[in-house]
Scaffold this motif. Structure first.
Motif, PDB file in Angstrom:
ATOM      1  N   ILE A   1       0.915  -1.202   0.014  1.00 56.22           N
ATOM      2  CA  ILE A   1      -0.001  -0.078   0.112  1.00 56.22           C
ATOM      3  C   ILE A   1       0.936   1.388  -0.068  1.00 56.22           C
ATOM      4  O   ILE A   1       1.546   1.406   0.724  1.00 56.22           O
ATOM      5  CB  ILE A   1      -1.071  -0.084   1.184  1.00 56.22           C
TER       6      ILE A   1
ATOM      7  N   ILE B   1      -2.883   5.559   9.455  1.00 54.77           N
ATOM      8  CA  ILE B   1      -3.847   6.040   8.174  1.00 54.77           C
ATOM      9  C   ILE B   1      -2.969   6.579   7.131  1.00 54.77           C
ATOM     10  O   ILE B   1      -1.844   7.329   7.349  1.00 54.77           O
ATOM     11  CB  ILE B   1      -4.635   7.085   8.916  1.00 54.77           C
TER      12      ILE B   1
ATOM     13  N   HIS C   1      -7.691   5.543  -3.168  1.00 53.65           N
ATOM     14  CA  HIS C   1      -8.518   4.968  -2.050  1.00 53.65           C
ATOM     15  C   HIS C   1      -8.888   5.788  -1.015  1.00 53.65           C
ATOM     16  O   HIS C   1      -9.683   5.373  -0.237  1.00 53.65           O
ATOM     17  CB  HIS C   1      -7.832   3.695  -1.424  1.00 53.65           C
TER      18      HIS C   1
ATOM     19  N   GLU D   1      -8.228   7.547   2.389  1.00 55.29           N
ATOM     20  CA  GLU D   1      -7.914   7.377   3.617  1.00 55.29           C
ATOM     21  C   GLU D   1      -7.932   5.575   3.739  1.00 55.29           C
ATOM     22  O   GLU D   1      -9.279   5.149   3.707  1.00 55.29           O
ATOM     23  CB  GLU D   1      -8.222   7.983   4.812  1.00 55.29           C
ATOM     24  N   GLN D   2      -6.963   5.013   4.142  1.00 53.01           N
ATOM     25  CA  GLN D   2      -6.998   3.449   4.489  1.00 53.01           C
ATOM     26  C   GLN D   2      -6.490   3.345   5.942  1.00 53.01           C
ATOM     27  O   GLN D   2      -5.447   3.958   6.413  1.00 53.01           O
ATOM     28  CB  GLN D   2      -5.991   2.602   3.533  1.00 53.01           C
ATOM     29  N   ARG D   3      -6.943   2.500   6.429  1.00 54.51           N
ATOM     30  CA  ARG D   3      -6.384   2.063   7.871  1.00 54.51           C
ATOM     31  C   ARG D   3      -5.417   0.649   7.606  1.00 54.51           C
ATOM     32  O   ARG D   3      -5.755  -0.030   7.128  1.00 54.51           O
ATOM     33  CB  ARG D   3      -7.541   1.566   8.801  1.00 54.51           C
ATOM     34  N   VAL D   4      -4.274   0.908   7.952  1.00 53.61           N
ATOM     35  CA  VAL D   4      -3.281  -0.309   8.003  1.00 53.61           C
ATOM     36  C   VAL D   4      -3.002  -1.083   9.409  1.00 53.61           C
ATOM     37  O   VAL D   4      -2.617  -0.216  10.194  1.00 53.61           O
ATOM     38  CB  VAL D   4      -2.206   0.090   7.235  1.00 53.61           C
TER      39      VAL D   4
END
Ligand code: BTN
Length: 282
Positions: free
Chosen positions: A241, A255, A261, A263-266
């Motif tokens: 990512i 974040i 995409h 905001e994505q939580r990893v």
């Protein structure tokens, strides 16, 4: 001849339990400490104790690991008598497995705060589990969780911290490495340092349980995170990512924002910072 090459290797000295217990006083971690001269891995040892019902707060500390483990199956190397190698057993009631990251986050914060209390060395955190001083790694955390029905039965948090090591005496290092004493310029008391870390960790743990998350630590974590605002690439089990690192959420997830995409939580991964088109770490 330069003076560095004339230095005799630092061989350290055995951990002084009484001094440590005196510094720790009455604490969650003073109830059931286990001190070992040598063990395969304190995490593996403590997981077996966890399976047999060992109480919350059990501490396992060793002078030497013959099979010390890091994240992603990497080995954790440390000479005898010079560093801190320990694991803690927690049984956070009602904590969801997806919140386990918050435990790693507060141990990392307790470690950098403890380091600063006994030396003037300022540490940083490379999400999720690495402790850095400047551009060099000084410690790492391995969190392992056992649970069912999405609830944590117990968590084992292992911390390896380079205290009085001289990493330059080792040639099998995987990344730029330092120790607290190398940065501070003096030998550091492992006993005082561990007591300072555990006193803080207990207070932070109680706060996370009370508040139901790491919200009150977010600002401090973000202040000490090494790569916020930078373009990063994170290697996860589901692929890589990329995006800008925005910060940590209340459960300790990172974040990341990118055009595709949003905001994505990893929740798990290894971060590399993109640096002028290339990558470096951290
Ligand atoms: C990492 O940086 O990948 C995490 C390293 C964690 C090392 C510690 S040392 C004590 C405990 N026992 C282990 O086998 N690993 C952790």
């Amino acid at each position: 001849m330069d003076t560095e090459s004339k230095k005799a290797p630092y061989t350290g000295s055995p951990f002084r339990r009484e001094l440590f217990m005196k510094g720790l006083r009455e604490s969650l971690f003073s109830r059931n400490p286990v001190f070992l001269e040598s063990v395969g891995s304190t995490n593996s040892f403590l997981k077996k104790m966890g399976d047999s019902g060992a109480p919350e707060g059990t501490l396992v500390l060793t002078e030497e690991q013959t099979a010390g483990r890091g994240r992603m199956g990497r080995p954790w190397l440390s000479p005898k008598y010079v560093n801190l190698l320990f694991s803690l057993l927690l049984r956070p009631e009602r904590m969801d497995i997806k919140e386990a990251f918050s435990l790693t986050v507060i141990l990392a914060l307790a470690a950098i705060d403890g380091i600063e209390a006994v030396s003037s060395v300022r540490g940083g955190i490379k999400w999720p589990n690495d402790i850095y001083v400047g551009q060099r790694k000084v410690g790492g955390i391995l969190t392992e969780v056992c649970g069912g029905n999405r609830k944590i039965e117990y968590a084992v948090l292992g911390l390896g911290l380079n205290v009085n090591w001289r990493p330059e005496e080792t040639d099998s290092l995987l990344y730029p490495t330092t120790s607290i004493s190398a940065e501070y310029g003096e030998v550091v008391s492992r006993e005082k340092l561990l007591a300072q870390i555990l006193i803080r960790f207990e207070a932070y743990y109680k706060e996370v349980l009370r508040a139901g998350g790491t919200e009150s630590f977010q600002e401090r974590f973000n202040e000490r995170a090494l790569f916020l605002g930078r373009d990063v690439e994170i290697e996860t089990a589901d692929g890589n990512i990329s995006g800008k690192a925005i910060g940590m959420d209340k459960y300790g997830a990172l974040i990341i924002a990118n055009r595709k995409h949003g905001e994505q939580r990893v929740l798990y991964g290894d971060v590399r910072v993109k640096f002028r088109g290339k990558e470096d770490s951290p």
